[in-house]
Design an enzyme around this catalytic site. Structure first.
Site, PDB file in Angstrom:
ATOM      1  N   LYS A 122      10.869 108.663  73.014  1.00 30.53           N
ATOM      2  CA  LYS A 122      10.904 110.080  73.313  1.00 30.53           C
ATOM      3  C   LYS A 122       9.656 110.739  72.722  1.00 30.53           C
ATOM      4  CE  LYS A 122      13.336 113.145  70.525  1.00 30.53           C
ATOM      5  NZ  LYS A 122      12.669 113.383  69.239  1.00 30.53           N
ATOM      6  N   LYS A 134      21.679 103.300  65.962  1.00 32.08           N
ATOM      7  CA  LYS A 134      22.405 103.378  64.694  1.00 32.08           C
ATOM      8  C   LYS A 134      23.780 102.727  64.863  1.00 32.08           C
ATOM      9  CE  LYS A 134      20.291 107.887  63.642  1.00 32.08           C
ATOM     10  NZ  LYS A 134      19.672 107.965  62.335  1.00 32.08           N
ATOM     11  N   GLU A 149      19.014 118.503  58.499  1.00 31.44           N
ATOM     12  CA  GLU A 149      18.034 117.775  57.685  1.00 31.44           C
ATOM     13  C   GLU A 149      17.563 118.666  56.552  1.00 31.44           C
ATOM     14  OE1 GLU A 149      15.037 115.426  59.900  1.00 31.44           O
ATOM     15  OE2 GLU A 149      15.769 116.528  61.635  1.00 31.44           O
ATOM     16  N   ASP A 178      13.374 118.826  70.554  1.00 25.21           N
ATOM     17  CA  ASP A 178      13.243 117.638  69.724  1.00 25.21           C
ATOM     18  C   ASP A 178      14.586 116.914  69.562  1.00 25.21           C
ATOM     19  OD1 ASP A 178      11.804 115.912  68.005  1.00 25.21           O
ATOM     20  OD2 ASP A 178      12.399 117.036  66.216  1.00 25.21           O
ATOM     21  N   HIS A 199      19.034 113.432  71.319  1.00 24.30           N
ATOM     22  CA  HIS A 199      19.925 112.873  70.293  1.00 24.30           C
ATOM     23  C   HIS A 199      21.327 113.491  70.316  1.00 24.30           C
ATOM     24  CE1 HIS A 199      16.361 110.967  68.953  1.00 24.30           C
ATOM     25  NE2 HIS A 199      15.907 111.915  68.172  1.00 24.30           N
TER      26      HIS A 199
END
Ligand code: BG6
Length: 534
Positions: free
Chosen positions: A197, A231, A265, A284, A289
């Site tokens: 990406k 993950k 984050e 982003d 995601h």
């Protein structure tokens, strides 16, 4: 997610996991029992000098080699502009590996590098200097690949998005993406393209990029990466949902009140100001995601774990998501706070920047299972805690027979899938408080991967690389889903009434107050980001 991988997971999960209260560390073997090395291939990494190669690809390849999952015939060519000796490149990568291995907080914490494994891997790696936009390097690659006995090649685009089209164009022009029928000599082999990406910046650019790629390769050759799907904790969402009988009956609008998906984050934009200024938190993280997490929670059960079965269910889900409107989203930007300087003070960021570093969205899925259930998504830099998780909140019980505890004061049942940095699940529920009277109190049961399975160094790209070598595209994005995801957010990216407001929030906080209002409108609130008990 190869079948072998599934078998491995199944074998390690043969031990029943138990609640944190009574589970000690379990000596379960988490090794990839029964897995076979991937077929031999030439892995060509464009962007050999970049962070991705250093931080993620090399450690993942190292882990795969330690697990014996790479074939002896594996070769890796790292392409980058700038003359450099292979030895200097490998010394640099080797030193970084040692550093990552020693970092107790890192995902690659193995303590020490196994010299034999690194020697095995590095002796198969070569540096090739070349410009991505000239023909020479592609001719050299062709000659090298033609000389291999198998003809298999994977082209990994670990480069800035501006190089995607020129590289694909030249791969096509030099016949490197052509999969010949195997002839009597066993030549031919697969040709695959791995793309990182950002895959486009909106619907129009994603369509354009897909069209460009598909002029040179077929869809089955294209592996679009979303690293969240690498993950273990994300892959485990499907295992939790579909390998346990208790979830499916309640996994629907009749029982579920709402779902919150968080990727908070504590880091700021660090050294990525240039990229981030043009991208922002929404592009982003949200259509990629966070939508992937949403899909794992919400997709219908596929008939099997075959790539197309899973990807068809995802495509159906994305088709059912209502397009977002500006009313459904809130943008924020961090200002000076306890946790540091304002975004506008960061390097390579305009002093009057209007780029969002926080985004929240309310999403509805128009299908039989989810109609009316809000999915609240949020992500942000410089928030009070690092936490990626999915919290599924169940509806309240309809009636309570315990006189002293009204229904609306009960703690709701919440099932939480923790992705990072905690790895596991939690369930909040109610019990009787010990004592002579019937009082109801909140309790929590928690499962942590680390309590139950042997710790494994895993930077998240191992499964993705291995699956790509095997030709299993389950965990990769198909063109249609990428385009549907951008389609859902297109009205937010190109709002009719002009740019959306970007609200300030203090660095180190939970995000802007306006994001709280987004949920308050529905009579709900975000789950706390900072909770010492988790
Ligand atoms: C990347 C984004 O794709 O994902 C980053 O570009 C973000 O801005 C990162 O920090 C988050 O990934 P992870 O695995 O660290 O949660």
């Amino acid at each position: 997610m190869s079948n072998d991988a599934k078998d491995t997971n199944a074998s390690s999960s043969a031990q029943p996991a138990s609640c944190k209260l009574d589970a000690g560390p379990h000596p379960a073997s988490a090794g990839p029992v029964g897995k076979q090395p991937a077929p031999p291939c030439m892995l060509v990494i464009f962007g050999a000098g970049g962070d991705l190669t250093k931080r993620l690809l090399t450690p993942s390849l190292y882990n795969l080699s330690v697990d014996g999952l790479l074939d002896d015939g594996m070769r890796i060519i790292g392409v980058n502009h700038g003359e450099r000796e292979t030895k200097a490149w490998l010394d640099d990568l080797g030193q970084s590996l040692q550093q990552f291995a020693a970092d107790k907080a890192g995902e690659f914490h193995t303590g020490k590098i196994d010299d034999n494994a690194w020697h095995w891997l590095s002796s198969r790696m070569e540096y090739l200097a070349g410009e991505f936009e000239t023909d020479d390097v592609f001719e050299t690659l062709k000659q090298r690949i033609d000389k291999t006995p198998h003809g298999n090649a994977i082209f990994y685009l670990a480069v800035g998005a501006r190089f995607f089209k020129p590289i694909v164009e030249r791969l096509g022009k030099h016949g490197l993406l052509k999969e010949d029928e195997k002839d009597g000599t066993g030549k031919g082999g697969f040709r695959r393209l791995v793309i990182e990406k950002p895959f486009g910046t909106d619907l129009a650019s994603a369509r354009d990029l897909n069209a460009h790629i598909l002029r040179h390769a077929s869809e089955s050759q294209v592996y679009r990466i979303d690293h969240f799907l690498g993950k273990d904790t994300v892959q485990s969402i499907l295992a939790v949902r579909f390998a346990n009988a208790m979830f499916e009956p309640v996994w629907r609008r009749e029982y579920i009140d709402s779902v919150q998906i968080t990727a908070g984050e504590t880091l700021g934009v660090e050294r990525r100001g240039k990229f981030y200024e043009l991208t922002g938190a929404f592009r982003d993280m949200v259509p990629n995601h966070l939508f992937q997490l949403l899909a794992m929670v919400a997709l219908e059960p596929p008939n099997s774990f075959d790539a197309e079965a899973v990807r068809d269910r995802k495509a159906e889900l994305f088709d059912a998501i209502q397009p977002l409107t500006p009313n459904d989203v809130v943008f924020g930007q961090y200002e000076k706070g306890d946790a540091g300087v304002a975004y506008r003070e960061e390097p390579d960021v305009a002093r009057d920047s209007a780029t969002e570093t926080y985004a929240a969205a309310r999403v509805f899925i128009d299908n039989w299972r989810w109609a009316g259930v809000p999915f609240y998504l949020r992500t942000g830099k410089r928030m009070t805690a690092r936490r990626t998780e999915i919290a599924v909140q169940l509806k309240r019980v309809p009636f309570l027979m315990f006189r002293d505890t009204p229904v609306d004061t009960l703690t709701p049942n919440v099932f939480t899938l923790s992705i990072d940095p905690a790895h596991g699940t939690r369930f909040d529920f109610n019990v009787k408080v010990p004592g002579p009277t019937m009082q109801i109190g909140a309790a929590r049961s928690a499962f942590n991967y680390d309590d139950f399975f042997a710790e494994r160094a895993n930077v998240g790209y191992e499964t993705l690389l291995y699956d790509c070598m095997l030709g299993d595209a389950t965990l990769f994005q198909r063109a249609d889903s990428i385009e549907s995801s951008w389609c859902i957010v297109d009205r937010v990216l190109h709002p009719e009434g002009g740019a959306l407001p970007v609200h300030g929030y203090a660095a180190g906080s939970c995000g802007p107050a306006q994001a709280d209002e987004l949920l308050a409108r529905d009579g709900r609130a975000w789950r706390p980001l900072h909770d010492a008990t988790r």
